[in-house]
Structure formats: structure tokens, C-alpha cells
Design a protein around this motif. Structure first.
Motif, PDB file in Angstrom:
ATOM      1  N   ILE A   1       0.722  11.155  -0.399  1.00  0.00           N
ATOM      2  CA  ILE A   1      -0.206  11.408   0.712  1.00  0.00           C
ATOM      3  C   ILE A   1       0.121  10.554   1.932  1.00  0.00           C
ATOM      4  CG2 ILE A   1      -2.157  12.213  -0.660  1.00  0.00           C
ATOM      5  CD1 ILE A   1      -3.178   9.353  -0.689  1.00  0.00           C
TER       6      ILE A   1
ATOM      7  N   VAL B   1       0.760   2.939  -3.572  1.00  0.00           N
ATOM      8  CA  VAL B   1      -0.336   3.905  -3.537  1.00  0.00           C
ATOM      9  C   VAL B   1       0.041   5.196  -2.806  1.00  0.00           C
ATOM     10  CG1 VAL B   1      -2.741   4.315  -2.914  1.00  0.00           C
ATOM     11  CG2 VAL B   1      -2.015   2.020  -3.605  1.00  0.00           C
ATOM     12  N   LEU B   2       0.360   5.076  -1.524  1.00  0.00           N
ATOM     13  CA  LEU B   2       0.527   6.276  -0.700  1.00  0.00           C
ATOM     14  C   LEU B   2       1.729   7.110  -1.129  1.00  0.00           C
ATOM     15  CD1 LEU B   2      -0.351   4.882   2.831  1.00  0.00           C
ATOM     16  CD2 LEU B   2      -1.827   6.022   1.185  1.00  0.00           C
TER      17      LEU B   2
ATOM     18  N   LEU C   1      -7.109   0.640   8.494  1.00  0.00           N
ATOM     19  CA  LEU C   1      -8.196   0.172   7.633  1.00  0.00           C
ATOM     20  C   LEU C   1      -7.830  -1.152   6.968  1.00  0.00           C
ATOM     21  CD1 LEU C   1     -10.966   0.916   6.526  1.00  0.00           C
ATOM     22  CD2 LEU C   1      -9.842   2.122   4.667  1.00  0.00           C
ATOM     23  N   VAL C   2      -6.611  -1.212   6.413  1.00  0.00           N
ATOM     24  CA  VAL C   2      -6.181  -2.416   5.711  1.00  0.00           C
ATOM     25  C   VAL C   2      -6.105  -3.606   6.668  1.00  0.00           C
ATOM     26  CG1 VAL C   2      -4.229  -3.505   4.559  1.00  0.00           C
ATOM     27  CG2 VAL C   2      -4.919  -1.216   3.918  1.00  0.00           C
TER      28      VAL C   2
ATOM     29  N   LEU D   1       0.837  -1.200   0.000  1.00  0.00           N
ATOM     30  CA  LEU D   1       0.000   0.000   0.000  1.00  0.00           C
ATOM     31  C   LEU D   1       0.876   1.257   0.000  1.00  0.00           C
ATOM     32  CD1 LEU D   1      -2.984   0.977   0.256  1.00  0.00           C
ATOM     33  CD2 LEU D   1      -2.561   1.203   2.690  1.00  0.00           C
TER      34      LEU D   1
ATOM     35  N   ALA E   1      -9.629  -4.708   7.921  1.00  0.00           N
ATOM     36  CA  ALA E   1     -10.390  -5.392   6.877  1.00  0.00           C
ATOM     37  C   ALA E   1      -9.828  -6.784   6.634  1.00  0.00           C
ATOM     38  CB  ALA E   1     -10.350  -4.578   5.587  1.00  0.00           C
TER      39      ALA E   1
ATOM     40  N   PHE F   1       0.652  11.909   6.018  1.00  0.00           N
ATOM     41  CA  PHE F   1      -0.425  12.163   6.983  1.00  0.00           C
ATOM     42  C   PHE F   1      -1.509  11.071   6.963  1.00  0.00           C
ATOM     43  CE2 PHE F   1      -3.496  13.528   3.855  1.00  0.00           C
ATOM     44  CZ  PHE F   1      -2.707  14.002   2.814  1.00  0.00           C
ATOM     45  N   LEU F   2      -1.441  10.166   5.974  1.00  0.00           N
ATOM     46  CA  LEU F   2      -2.544   9.198   5.845  1.00  0.00           C
ATOM     47  C   LEU F   2      -2.141   7.781   6.241  1.00  0.00           C
ATOM     48  CD1 LEU F   2      -5.350   9.946   4.965  1.00  0.00           C
ATOM     49  CD2 LEU F   2      -4.902   8.944   2.734  1.00  0.00           C
TER      50      LEU F   2
ATOM     51  N   PRO G   1      -4.316   5.973   9.473  1.00  0.00           N
ATOM     52  CA  PRO G   1      -5.685   5.530   9.181  1.00  0.00           C
ATOM     53  C   PRO G   1      -5.750   4.479   8.082  1.00  0.00           C
ATOM     54  CG  PRO G   1      -5.375   7.865   8.641  1.00  0.00           C
ATOM     55  CD  PRO G   1      -4.180   7.430   9.392  1.00  0.00           C
ATOM     56  N   SER G   2      -4.941   4.649   7.014  1.00  0.00           N
ATOM     57  CA  SER G   2      -5.069   3.676   5.924  1.00  0.00           C
ATOM     58  C   SER G   2      -4.530   2.315   6.342  1.00  0.00           C
ATOM     59  CB  SER G   2      -4.344   4.179   4.669  1.00  0.00           C
ATOM     60  OG  SER G   2      -2.995   4.455   4.974  1.00  0.00           O
TER      61      SER G   2
END
Lengths: 271, 205
Positions: free
Chosen positions: B71, B65-66, B82-83, B61, B86, B74-75, B78-79
Motif C-alpha cells: 500500500i 509495513v507499507l 503522521l509518523v 515503516l 507524532a 499511494f499511502l 500521509p503515513s
């Protein structure tokens, strides 16, 4: 950048949500609703006396037909009847309610000590370290291995240092029986009041020196019993509960007063 | 492919920077689960498994992605949460269906470690360069990330099992009444931690 952040989190949320929704349908485990109902009437202490991993496992086994309807020992007849109701079956026989009994009342005043034990306060440890502090090798050590093993808080150490079972709370799960390194806890029928409260297998002369409430195998109880329910094996009297009718004539004849049985008298003798 | 480097990464994660005893991450589960060896084994298995997979996921990820989108700074928390959350949910459904025996062994611990601090810490460290307070921001490759995570997970399991064994023994030891239970457990943990600080600086890690 803000757009990316919102889009990324939003997309991830959507994807995971969709995945979980699909997975919960695809991997749904078809479960019999009776499992939940049976589980609800079981005691839920996961004592393991039935031989299964816990109450959940037993509930599944009962519904699958692998375990008997009265497999829950801790629950006894009451639970067995409820389980039979749920399963729509009849119990063949009504099992008799059992309770655990500590077969020793040799407290600090009555039993001789050969020394003082100040090691780890555990019966098992004491037995390993020189077979315990008592002269009698069949007596309760009072360090409470059974107390710690009991899931129902039904067994306690009396002030005199001997374990006593609270028959009202006891469910005969057998955990204390397994925990006692001396093997002096037995499951007996709850309806019976008369018990021999000693396991000392030494000859009478030896027993007399070790403890004032030890069975000396004098046979007085055997002669007193009108039903022939008592026999002396390995120098200790034993009651056959299938023959005994609780007349307590043996208790009256016992010279060392080790046959008794009313709950109060067991507690009084042990304290 | 430098075997020496993998060995050092593993040793650092497993022993020298032990997640429980040196860095004191995931203390809640350390004290909560360690009351019996049996539960510790189940928890350890679940942690090893979840850590390995969640680190892989967060590594991918971050790197695909990040980081490219700029991003991650700062993300990432939370991301990653979430991963991991899930994935654990999915996994629970999956093994409940396919491997009931495995589910029984570690099933109840899976939801517990959904956002376990140790899992999140390991998953973040391997993905985000410079998260650990090292002098350089080191960027793990995927195999290195696996070795590191495996080391952290094994370090967690080893510390937990040793501690659980000690606590079972302490339970029957003559401990002063005021110290019974958690106080003596904390003292034991700090002594174990002191013992492990002896490894600090080994091989310059």
C-alpha cells in the motif's frame, strides 16, 4: 488493499494518539502559575537588559526567587510594582525611572568633518575605518547603530545627523548604551532636565576647533552651581545628579551652550 | 561495507544535491529563519535531530509495513507525515521534561519543523526507492539511509548558517531601497546556488 490502507492508518493514529496521551501525563512539567502571570506583566520584547535570556526566563527566575522583583530594567517601577503584587511581596525601594541620553549635539553645521565617509553605514564600521568622519572623536556619528539596537523605537537620528532619544518611549534597557561604539549614550534620571551634552575630552583649544558646541572645560558652570554638583573631569563637565536640583544656572552661564536639558531644547540643538 | 560508497552518499546529500541551494526544498524556512545567526543555529540543531530520527522511523515503516502490504505507493505521504508529526510532538514533551536546556536551545523550532518540507523529503527519499529522479530506483539500507539523512541535514545547516551570516552583513550594506530585504536575499541565494552548481557531476553523482 483498501482494508490494509484503512487499517494501517487507523492503527497508526490510535497508537500515536495513545502514546501522546500517556506522554503528556508522564512528562507533564509542573509549572508555577505565577510564572505565567509575571510573564504577562513583563514588557515581552526580550531585550535581555535583565541579564536573562528573555522575558520567559526572567519570569521563571523571579518566581524561583533568583531574580529581584525589580529586575526588569525596561519595565521600570510600574512593572516592578505589578510583579511585587503577583508575588505577594513588597518592594524595598522605588527605583527612579531612568532614560537614555545621547551626550552630543554636534550636528552637521556645528562639528567639523575631516572627510567624507562612504563605507558601510554603521557607526561601528566607521569607527574601525579611520575613526569616523568627524574631527571630534567623542561625537555622535549618526549612522544609527543605536537606532537599530533599540527594541522600543525610542531613538532616532535627527536631520542634523545626531541621535536623539524619545524620553517618553525610552525604558532605559541599555541596548543603545552597549551599541554605541563611542560610548556617548548614558542612562540618566528621567526627572532631571539639566545635562551636559558633550563628552569631548580634548583640551579647550582643541575642542573649540573641532566643534562649536563642545565643552571647553572653562569651569564657568562649576562656579555657577550653588550646590557644587558640577565638576570638570578629563576636560569635560559632569553633573552629579544626586546633588543637582535642576536650577539651570549652569546652562545660563555656559559660553558654548552645551549645558541644556529641556527635551525640546535637546531636540532643537541636535537637529 | 564499502566506505567509499558511504562517502559518496554523504557528499551527494551534503554538497552536490544540497537540499536548499540545488534542490530548493524548504525555502520557506531558509528565508524565514535566516535573519539572524542565532536562530539559524537553533533551527539547524533541531533539523539535524528531527531528520535523523524521522528518517529511521519512515525507513522502518516503509520496509516493514507499507511495502509488504503493497500500500506504499499511494499511502506514503500521509503515513510519513503522521509518523513525523507524532514523533515531533512526543519528542517535544520528552525533552521539555528531561533536558530543559536543550529544550530552550531548539524548543520553539521543533513544532515549526513538524512537517518541514526538507524533513519530509529526506525521510521519503531514504525510505521509498526511486523517489529522487535517479536513473535507477535505489533501495537504501538502514546505515546508508542514516548517512544520507545526516548529509542532507548537515547540508541544510551549512547553507542556512552561511546564508544567515551573509544576510546579517547585507542588512547594514548600502542596498538600493527597492532591493532591501527579501529581494536582495533571493538574489544572494541564487548566486550561492549558482556557485554550488559547480559541483554538479562531481564523481559522477
Amino acid at each position: 488493499m483498501l482494508i490494509y490502507a484503512i487499517a494501517t492508518m487507523g492503527l497508526m493514529g490510535l497508537i500515536f494518539g495513545a502514546l501522546l496521551a500517556v506522554a503528556s501525563k508522564k512528562f507533564a512539567v509542573a509549572s508555577d502559575e505565577r510564572v505565567g502571570k509575571v510573564r504577562a506583566v513583563l514588557p515581552g520584547v526580550n531585550c535581555g537588559a535583565c541579564g536573562y535570556a528573555g522575558c520567559d526566563a526572567l519570569a521563571e527566575a523571579i518566581v524561583a526567587g533568583k531574580a529581584a522583583l525589580d529586575a526588569c530594567k525596561a519595565g521600570g517601577p510600574r512593572v516592578a510594582e505589578k510583579v511585587a503584587d503577583i508575588m505577594g511581596a513588597k518592594l524595598d525601594k522605588h527605583p527612579e525611572r531612568m532614560v537614555a541620553l545621547v551626550k552630543c549635539v554636534g550636528n552637521k553645521d556645528k562639528t567639523k568633518y575631516r572627510g567624507e565617509y562612504s563605507g558601510v553605514p554603521s557607526c561601528r564600521a566607521a569607527v574601525m575605518a579611520g575613526n569616523g568622519p568627524k574631527d571630534c572623536l567623542y561625537g555622535c556619528l549618526g549612522f544609527g547603530d543605536c537606532v537599530r539596537a533599540c527594541p522600543f523605537d525610542a531613538i532616532h537620528i535627527s536631520p542634523g545627523g545626531v541621535a536623539v532619544v524619545d524620553a517618553d518611549k525610552c525604558t532605559a534597557c541599555g541596548k543603545c548604551v552597549a551599541a554605541c561604539p563611542r560610548g556617548i549614550i548614558e542612562l540618566v534620571p528621567a526627572s532631571h532636565k539639566v545635562h551636559v551634552l558633550c563628552m569631548n575630552q580634548e583640551k579647550g583649544v582643541v575642542t573649540r576647533k573641532q566643534c562649536t558646541v563642545g565643552c571647553i572645560a572653562c569651569q564657568a558652570c562649576v562656579r555657577a552651581c550653588p550646590k557644587g554638583a558640577i565638576s570638570v573631569q578629563n576636560n569635560v563637565a559632569k553633573i552629579d545628579y544626586s546633588k543637582c536640583d535642576d536650577c539651570a544656572l549652569c546652562a545660563a552661564k555656559c559660553p558654548v551652550k552645551v549645558i541644556s536639558g529641556r527635551k525640546e531644547s535637546v531636540e532643537a540643538a541636535a537637529s | 561495507m564499502d566506505l567509499n560508497r558511504y562517502f559518496l552518499i554523504f557528499l551527494a546529500a551534503f554538497l552536490i544535491q544540497n537540499i536548499l541551494l540545488i534542490r530548493f526544498i524548504a525555502l520557506c524556512s531558509f528565508f524565514g529563519i535566516s535573519t539572524s545567526v542565532e536562530t539559524s543555529v537553533g533551527m539547524s540543531l533541531a533539523v539535524i535531530f528531527v531528520m535523523m530520527v524521522s528518517s529511521t522511523l519512515t525507513w522502518a515503516l516503509w520496509n516493514f509495513v507499507l511495502e509488504p502490504l503493497g500500500i506504499g505507493e499511494f499511502l506514503y505521504i500521509p503515513s510519513f507525515i503522521l509518523v513525523i508529526a507524532a514523533f515531533v510532538q512526543l519528542e517535544e514533551l520528552f525533552i521539555k521534561k528531561t533536558a530543559p536546556a536543550l529544550y530552550k536551545a531548539m524548543g520553539i523550532y521543533l513544532p515549526l519543523i513538524t512537517t518541514n518540507c526538507a524533513v519530509l523529503a529526506a525521510a521519503t527519499e531514504v525510505a521509498k526507492p526511486g523517489f529522487i529522479k535517479l536513473s535507477v530506483a535505489y533501495h537504501y539500507t538502514l546505515p546508508e539511509a542514516w548517512v544520507y539523512t545526516f548529509g542532507v541535514a548537515l547540508g541544510y545547516s551549512a547553507a542556512l548558517l552561511v546564508f544567515a551570516t551573509l544576510r546579517e552583513r547585507i542588512d547594514i550594506a548600502p542596498v538600493p531601497p527597492a532591493m532591501k530585504g527579501y529581494p536582495i536575499a533571493f538574489i544572494t541565494a541564487s548566486l550561492m546556488s549558482l556557485a554550488l552548481t559547480g559541483f554538479a557531476g562531481l564523481f559522477g553523482v
